[in-house]
Design an enzyme around this catalytic site. Sequence first.
Site, PDB file in Angstrom:
ATOM      1  N   SER A 102      -6.246   4.571  -7.088  1.00  0.00           N
ATOM      2  CA  SER A 102      -6.076   3.127  -6.916  1.00  0.00           C
ATOM      3  C   SER A 102      -5.179   2.533  -7.998  1.00  0.00           C
ATOM      4  O   SER A 102      -4.012   2.868  -8.108  1.00  0.00           O
ATOM      5  CB  SER A 102      -7.459   2.465  -6.883  1.00  0.00           C
ATOM      6  OG  SER A 102      -7.383   1.132  -6.478  1.00  0.00           O
ATOM      7  N   ASP A 241      -1.591  -2.824  -5.421  1.00  0.00           N
ATOM      8  CA  ASP A 241      -1.860  -1.775  -6.394  1.00  0.00           C
ATOM      9  C   ASP A 241      -1.403  -0.443  -5.819  1.00  0.00           C
ATOM     10  O   ASP A 241      -0.786  -0.385  -4.751  1.00  0.00           O
ATOM     11  CB  ASP A 241      -3.334  -1.765  -6.804  1.00  0.00           C
ATOM     12  CG  ASP A 241      -4.258  -1.324  -5.676  1.00  0.00           C
ATOM     13  OD1 ASP A 241      -3.852  -1.454  -4.500  1.00  0.00           O
ATOM     14  OD2 ASP A 241      -5.376  -0.874  -5.950  1.00  0.00           O
ATOM     15  N   ASP A 243      -2.628   2.107  -4.283  1.00  0.00           N
ATOM     16  CA  ASP A 243      -2.954   2.542  -2.923  1.00  0.00           C
ATOM     17  C   ASP A 243      -2.998   1.376  -1.946  1.00  0.00           C
ATOM     18  O   ASP A 243      -3.421   1.536  -0.802  1.00  0.00           O
ATOM     19  CB  ASP A 243      -4.259   3.329  -2.882  1.00  0.00           C
ATOM     20  CG  ASP A 243      -5.479   2.491  -3.236  1.00  0.00           C
ATOM     21  OD1 ASP A 243      -5.324   1.441  -3.895  1.00  0.00           O
ATOM     22  OD2 ASP A 243      -6.601   2.882  -2.863  1.00  0.00           O
ATOM     23  N   ASP A 245      -4.792  -1.285  -1.530  1.00  0.00           N
ATOM     24  CA  ASP A 245      -6.006  -1.876  -0.960  1.00  0.00           C
ATOM     25  C   ASP A 245      -6.398  -3.169  -1.667  1.00  0.00           C
ATOM     26  O   ASP A 245      -7.428  -3.759  -1.365  1.00  0.00           O
ATOM     27  CB  ASP A 245      -7.173  -0.881  -0.955  1.00  0.00           C
ATOM     28  CG  ASP A 245      -7.639  -0.482  -2.347  1.00  0.00           C
ATOM     29  OD1 ASP A 245      -6.981  -0.838  -3.337  1.00  0.00           O
ATOM     30  OD2 ASP A 245      -8.675   0.222  -2.440  1.00  0.00           O
TER      31      ASP A 245
END
EC number: 5.4.2.10
Length: 448
Positions: A102, A241, A243, A245
């Site tokens: 992440s 960010d 990834d 999400d």
Amino acid sequence: MTKLFGTDGVRGTANTYPMTAEMALRIGAAVGQYFRRDNKGVHRVVIGKDTRLSGYMFENALTAGLTSTGMNVLLLGPVPTPAVGLLTRSMRADLGVMISASHNPAHDNGIKFFGPDGFKLSDQAEAEIEALVAEGVEPSDAADIGRAKRIDDSRFRYIERVKSSFPRQMRLDGLKVVIDCANGAAHHVAPMTLWELGATVIPVGVAPNGHNINEGCGSTHPQSAAETVVAHGADVGICLDGDADRVILIDEKGNVGDGDQFMALMAARWAEEERLKGNALVATVMSNLGLERFLDARGLRLERTNVGDRYVVERMRQGGFNLGGEQSGHIVMTDYATTGDGLMAGMQFLAELVRGERRASELLHQFDAVPQLLKNVRFGAGQTPLDMAPVKAAIAQAEADLSGGGRLLIRKSGTEPLVRVMAEHEDAALMERCVDGVVAAVTEAVGG
């Protein structure tokens, strides 16, 4: 074996336990066994990843573990985490896997799992998988080993899904948008989605090299995008960010708006349209008191959960709610997605810009935030500072000092060896003294 799963899957420094190739292989075999318990028919799993160099290693190790139990593996390549949730369900897979840490730096990595419904696994499922990892898994017979193949159109499937969440007949023509992809998983899909809907796109953080994910860019470092918004006279900045999400938004003046302000905007809008289920917003204990007061004034409720978007989603599903998220920028809209989706949330904000003909600076200031301060203290392996008497005494004193006008929140991070000390109060000086007092006690307790 120490506990594998944290707040959001398995996470740690690459090539250090638990994020080693050997453990990834064992985890792959365990989760493959878990989802093939009936041992009937064809079972398959989709695997996505972000742009970390170590993603190649973990992708191969997980594939080996999964195929050894008879799972067929579909490799999506670099895609956002929400795309894995979407494609797990739409491709009728038994399991979805996302290889990402992440917002963490490039030397970290992690493994997140989604069930066949596209939602993250429950604590109980993770506990059972942990037990299988510890026990070991018998591989399938040679004739039953699974296959692996790459899927070429995963990014385009996701782009079309994001576009379908945008209001019909609405376009972004005339809007100038800075999109910061954190040199991560959305570096292709995010600019393309915006461009296809008509926006003038100014990309930032779209040159991943395996080492620069989240480095000086993205939702945890929005200053670069803020400067770009001002320099180009853009209408808005969208910071994802690694990834994708989570999202942090930037107004036309370069000011940063967090997830709380966005959730306030959307909750009020959806309530007006009578589409906010349960007249409630689900957010974590970290969300600002100002958000709670904003909702109260409109006859809406704030349902608080533990930190972590998976706990937000669990509460949403339990209560039948359709809007939730975190101050950090995880925005969950279950009408559209099964997990936090930064790009999709950004698109909903752009729809508000187009629909209301208001500037981003107006939309991102829905309420005055109560002063809030967060400080972290790192502790060593085996240390339990929150159990120590001097720390408990400092916490009790701070809670007494803040009572009536604010609150204190002490918790261990679910992803790093940190104690997080957060307080809110209208008296900023008092708030800071209380936080510093607890931080000092924890620091002394861990020998800092």
